[in-house]
Design an enzyme around this catalytic site. Structure first.
Site, PDB file in Angstrom:
ATOM      1  N   ARG A  55       3.459  -1.561  -5.775  1.00 50.39           N
ATOM      2  CA  ARG A  55       3.627  -0.293  -6.481  1.00 50.39           C
ATOM      3  C   ARG A  55       4.945   0.404  -6.135  1.00 50.39           C
ATOM      4  O   ARG A  55       5.624   0.904  -7.026  1.00 50.39           O
ATOM      5  CB  ARG A  55       2.467   0.639  -6.112  1.00 50.39           C
ATOM      6  CG  ARG A  55       2.479   1.953  -6.861  1.00 50.39           C
ATOM      7  CD  ARG A  55       1.498   2.949  -6.233  1.00 50.39           C
ATOM      8  NE  ARG A  55       0.219   2.365  -5.944  1.00 50.39           N
ATOM      9  CZ  ARG A  55      -0.818   2.324  -6.806  1.00 50.39           C
ATOM     10  NH1 ARG A  55      -0.701   2.858  -7.990  1.00 50.39           N
ATOM     11  NH2 ARG A  55      -1.942   1.768  -6.442  1.00 50.39           N
ATOM     12  N   GLU A  90       4.134  -6.573   1.914  1.00 49.53           N
ATOM     13  CA  GLU A  90       3.747  -6.969   0.546  1.00 49.53           C
ATOM     14  C   GLU A  90       3.734  -5.761  -0.399  1.00 49.53           C
ATOM     15  O   GLU A  90       2.711  -5.455  -1.012  1.00 49.53           O
ATOM     16  CB  GLU A  90       2.348  -7.603   0.571  1.00 49.53           C
ATOM     17  CG  GLU A  90       2.195  -8.798   1.490  1.00 49.53           C
ATOM     18  CD  GLU A  90       0.743  -9.219   1.674  1.00 49.53           C
ATOM     19  OE1 GLU A  90      -0.177  -8.504   1.209  1.00 49.53           O
ATOM     20  OE2 GLU A  90       0.514 -10.268   2.302  1.00 49.53           O
ATOM     21  N   PRO A  91       4.843  -5.055  -0.543  1.00 48.82           N
ATOM     22  CA  PRO A  91       4.817  -3.897  -1.444  1.00 48.82           C
ATOM     23  C   PRO A  91       4.788  -4.325  -2.906  1.00 48.82           C
ATOM     24  O   PRO A  91       5.419  -5.303  -3.293  1.00 48.82           O
ATOM     25  CB  PRO A  91       6.139  -3.179  -1.124  1.00 48.82           C
ATOM     26  CG  PRO A  91       7.067  -4.282  -0.693  1.00 48.82           C
ATOM     27  CD  PRO A  91       6.193  -5.295   0.018  1.00 48.82           C
ATOM     28  N   CYS A 150     -12.464   3.833 -28.709  1.00 45.46           N
ATOM     29  CA  CYS A 150     -13.760   4.475 -28.927  1.00 45.46           C
ATOM     30  C   CYS A 150     -14.550   4.685 -27.646  1.00 45.46           C
ATOM     31  O   CYS A 150     -15.681   4.210 -27.507  1.00 45.46           O
ATOM     32  CB  CYS A 150     -14.541   3.662 -29.940  1.00 45.46           C
ATOM     33  SG  CYS A 150     -13.595   3.550 -31.458  1.00 45.46           S
ATOM     34  N   GLU A 151     -13.918   5.331 -26.687  1.00 44.96           N
ATOM     35  CA  GLU A 151     -14.598   5.731 -25.450  1.00 44.96           C
ATOM     36  C   GLU A 151     -13.942   7.025 -24.992  1.00 44.96           C
ATOM     37  O   GLU A 151     -12.723   7.168 -25.098  1.00 44.96           O
ATOM     38  CB  GLU A 151     -14.364   4.716 -24.317  1.00 44.96           C
ATOM     39  CG  GLU A 151     -14.860   3.350 -24.615  1.00 44.96           C
ATOM     40  CD  GLU A 151     -14.970   2.487 -23.364  1.00 44.96           C
ATOM     41  OE1 GLU A 151     -15.018   3.043 -22.244  1.00 44.96           O
ATOM     42  OE2 GLU A 151     -15.019   1.274 -23.543  1.00 44.96           O
ATOM     43  N   TYR A 186      -9.077   5.236 -12.445  1.00 47.68           N
ATOM     44  CA  TYR A 186      -8.925   5.924 -11.151  1.00 47.68           C
ATOM     45  C   TYR A 186      -8.638   7.415 -11.300  1.00 47.68           C
ATOM     46  O   TYR A 186      -8.163   8.046 -10.343  1.00 47.68           O
ATOM     47  CB  TYR A 186      -7.748   5.322 -10.363  1.00 47.68           C
ATOM     48  CG  TYR A 186      -7.624   3.823 -10.384  1.00 47.68           C
ATOM     49  CD1 TYR A 186      -8.532   3.007  -9.715  1.00 47.68           C
ATOM     50  CD2 TYR A 186      -6.563   3.214 -11.053  1.00 47.68           C
ATOM     51  CE1 TYR A 186      -8.382   1.625  -9.719  1.00 47.68           C
ATOM     52  CE2 TYR A 186      -6.406   1.838 -11.065  1.00 47.68           C
ATOM     53  CZ  TYR A 186      -7.327   1.047 -10.392  1.00 47.68           C
ATOM     54  OH  TYR A 186      -7.179  -0.308 -10.398  1.00 47.68           O
ATOM     55  N   GLY A 239       0.766  -1.239   0.000  1.00 44.52           N
ATOM     56  CA  GLY A 239       0.000   0.000   0.000  1.00 44.52           C
ATOM     57  C   GLY A 239       0.794   1.284   0.000  1.00 44.52           C
ATOM     58  O   GLY A 239       0.216   2.364  -0.203  1.00 44.52           O
TER      59      GLY A 239
HETATM   60  N1  LLP Z   1      -1.185  -7.121  -0.739  1.00 40.36           N
HETATM   61  C1  LLP Z   1      -2.480  -7.300  -1.062  1.00 40.36           C
HETATM   62  C2  LLP Z   1      -3.281  -8.296  -0.356  1.00 40.36           C
HETATM   63  C3  LLP Z   1      -3.044  -6.507  -2.093  1.00 40.36           C
HETATM   64  O1  LLP Z   1      -4.328  -6.673  -2.417  1.00 40.36           O
HETATM   65  C4  LLP Z   1      -2.249  -5.550  -2.760  1.00 40.36           C
HETATM   66  C5  LLP Z   1      -2.805  -4.713  -3.819  1.00 40.36           C
HETATM   67  C6  LLP Z   1      -0.891  -5.425  -2.382  1.00 40.36           C
HETATM   68  C7  LLP Z   1      -0.407  -6.222  -1.356  1.00 40.36           C
HETATM   69  C8  LLP Z   1       0.036  -4.461  -3.053  1.00 40.36           C
HETATM   70  O2  LLP Z   1      -0.332  -3.137  -2.860  1.00 40.36           O
HETATM   71  P1  LLP Z   1       0.647  -1.951  -3.353  1.00 40.36           P
HETATM   72  O3  LLP Z   1       1.879  -1.999  -2.489  1.00 40.36           O
HETATM   73  O4  LLP Z   1       0.963  -2.196  -4.766  1.00 40.36           O
HETATM   74  O5  LLP Z   1      -0.143  -0.732  -3.133  1.00 40.36           O
HETATM   75  N2  LLP Z   1      -4.734  -1.435  -9.790  1.00 40.36           N
HETATM   76  C9  LLP Z   1      -4.609  -0.431  -8.759  1.00 40.36           C
HETATM   77  C10 LLP Z   1      -3.965  -0.979  -7.510  1.00 40.36           C
HETATM   78  C11 LLP Z   1      -4.663  -2.191  -6.935  1.00 40.36           C
HETATM   79  C12 LLP Z   1      -4.003  -2.766  -5.711  1.00 40.36           C
HETATM   80  C13 LLP Z   1      -4.639  -4.053  -5.318  1.00 40.36           C
HETATM   81  N3  LLP Z   1      -4.027  -4.712  -4.198  1.00 40.36           N
HETATM   82  C14 LLP Z   1      -3.867   0.781  -9.317  1.00 40.36           C
HETATM   83  O6  LLP Z   1      -3.466   0.761 -10.486  1.00 40.36           O
HETATM   84  O7  LLP Z   1      -3.705   1.781  -8.638  1.00 40.36           O
END
Ligand code: LLP
Length: 442
Positions: free
Chosen positions: A301, A298-299, A367-368, A341, A264
């Site tokens: 992004r 669990e990073p 086409c959107e 988003y 996150g």
């Molecule tokens: N752990 C779990 C259980 C998750 O569901 C996620 C992301 C992560 C870790 C990794 O989160 P991060 O560190 O990447 O924030 N498609 C969206 C983001 C969806 C994230 C879903 N879950 C976007 O493009 O912003």
């Protein structure tokens, strides 16, 4: 707060020089144009055409090192389980696995990818609300390190499956702490009304039951409250819930050796202030002091987003009633984040911009009207044939792509230092229908 992601504040958009200066692996040379590490992006666009994703292995390495060093410096014993969903390319998984990362997977497909890339099964965590029986069985047979269970129903089913196989599932119960991550509503996962996790009040009784269930070894608790989180407060609040629950379970004499604190951590797409791994490490240290547990993170992004970009070409400039439209050959099928988003991504031309700066709408060919990468973006010097890089597209880019409008998915390349390699060629048009069957009664 639940309006736009990466919310543009009232400050002006960063200009091209500011975007490049804020990204250490991007530079501009008078001769070669925009470079990613030591590779002129024009060379990749010439060789592969556009749209093409390009990832920087050096950036991924540097960010993994920065993340793990921040944890070590804060004295936090935590292991990184890269969230495979952010970018599941085998080259990315091989690179991160080689650096020592484990994986967080959410499907049998992601589990298989992580294993194929050589990530040891004991370093893999399986999350998700909808794991199917055969996916759970496959994970157990592979010797998975941890299954993050998201409901009592899933726990009972897992107990049956594991005991039927004569195996023991190491389980963490995922807590829903009912905390607002203050990010876009579509990627908020820790509120009571979200589908994720088990209410905190149900955890102690369910954990005690788990400890007595055949085929189940409860090892701890897990949490993930959302993505692109731009302040430390929601992390601190949710870690406090996790710490209190952990202490309560310990006080009951229940076994608890791990706390999985999810992903996150947000990144700065525009120029918005973003928390750092050191800040996150401080929040972890503060919340779990004295509770001797192994921490998991669990990073996704944070490790990948700034390490990738999407190369596109200008097809044409079309006059508009308010502003000109710059029509690219990349569309929302290649990068859906702006459409889904309202996400802001920097867009930088490969060749130095010339001419007056004026606001334009940067759109794709689909086409959107959702197929818009930027609205009223100040840009100079874009003419048909010009090529641009859409920045910070290393996470949730190609993985969320589709072949909508019968557009083959983008090609992919990886750079490191001065070398680069094609890591997925552009699929031929015929691949779009090669697995389709027309019934013989048509
Ligand atoms: N752990 C779990 C259980 C998750 O569901 C996620 C992301 C992560 C870790 C990794 O989160 P991060 O560190 O990447 O924030 N498609 C969206 C983001 C969806 C994230 C879903 N879950 C976007 O493009 O912003």
């Amino acid at each position: 707060m639940h309006g736009t992601l990466d919310a543009p504040s009232l400050s002006p958009d960063p200009d091209e020089a500011e975007l490049i200066a804020a990204r250490p692996f991007l530079s501009r040379s008078a001769l070669d144009g925009l470079l990613l590490e030591g590779v002129p992006l024009a060379a990749i666009a010439d060789a592969l055409g556009t749209p093409t994703y390009v990832y920087s292995a050096g950036t991924i390495r540097a960010r993994y090192a920065a993340f793990t060093e921040a944890l070590a410096e804060a004295g936090v014993a935590a292991h990184v389980h890269y969230a495979v969903k952010a970018n599941d390319h085998l080259a990315v998984l091989r690179l991160l696995g080689g650096l020592g990362a484990g994986a967080d997977v959410v499907s049998g497909g992601e589990l298989a990818r992580a294993l194929v890339a050589g990530i040891p099964p004991e370093r893999i965590v399986f999350s998700g609300v909808g794991k199917r029986a055969e996916e759970l069985a496959r994970a157990l047979e592979a010797g998975i390190g941890q299954i993050n269970v998201e409901s009592a129903e899933e726990l009972f089913e897992l107990s049956e499956i594991a005991s039927g196989l004569g195996l023991t599932a190491k389980v963490a119960l995922r807590v829903n702490p009912d905390i607002d991550a203050r990010t876009h509503a579509k990627i908020t996962t820790g509120l009571a009304q979200n589908k994720f996790g088990i209410p905190a009040s149900d955890i102690p009784a369910l954990y005690a039951r788990a400890a007595a269930m055949p085929g189940i070894a409860p090892v701890g608790l897990a949490l993930h409250i959302g993505s692109q989180i731009l302040s430390l407060a929601p992390f601190r609040e949710s870690f406090a819930v996790l710490g209190a629950l952990g202490r309560a379970l310990r006080a009951e004499g229940l076994p608890l050796s791990r706390l999985d604190c999810g992903g996150g951590l947000g990144v700065s797409y525009r120029n918005e202030p973003a928390p750092t791994p050191a800040g996150l490490a401080g929040a972890l240290a503060g919340a779990f002091r004295g509770l001797e547990v192994e921490l998991l993170l669990e990073p996704g992004r944070w490790l990948l987003a700034p390490a990738g970009l999407l190369l596109a070409s200008v097809v044409r400039i079309k006059p508009g009633s308010e502003r000109p439209f710059v029509v690219l050959d990349a569309g929302m099928n290649d990068l859906i984040r702006p459409a889904l988003y309202e996400a802001w991504h920097g867009i930088v031309p490969l060749a130095p911009a010339a001419g007056p700066v004026g606001p334009v709408d940067i759109v794709g060919p689909i086409c959107e009207s959702a197929d818009t990468f930027a609205t009223a973006r100040p840009m100079a010097g874009l003419a048909p044939g010009a090529r641009v890089a859409i920045l910070d597209a290393g996470a949730y880019g190609r993985v969320m792509g589709s072949a909508y409008n019968a557009r083959p998915c983008a090609a992919e390349a990886m750079v490191e230092g001065e070398r680069w390699a094609v890591i997925r060629p552009r699929p031929p048009l015929a691949a779009l229908w090669e697995d389709e069957r027309v019934p013989d009664w048509l």
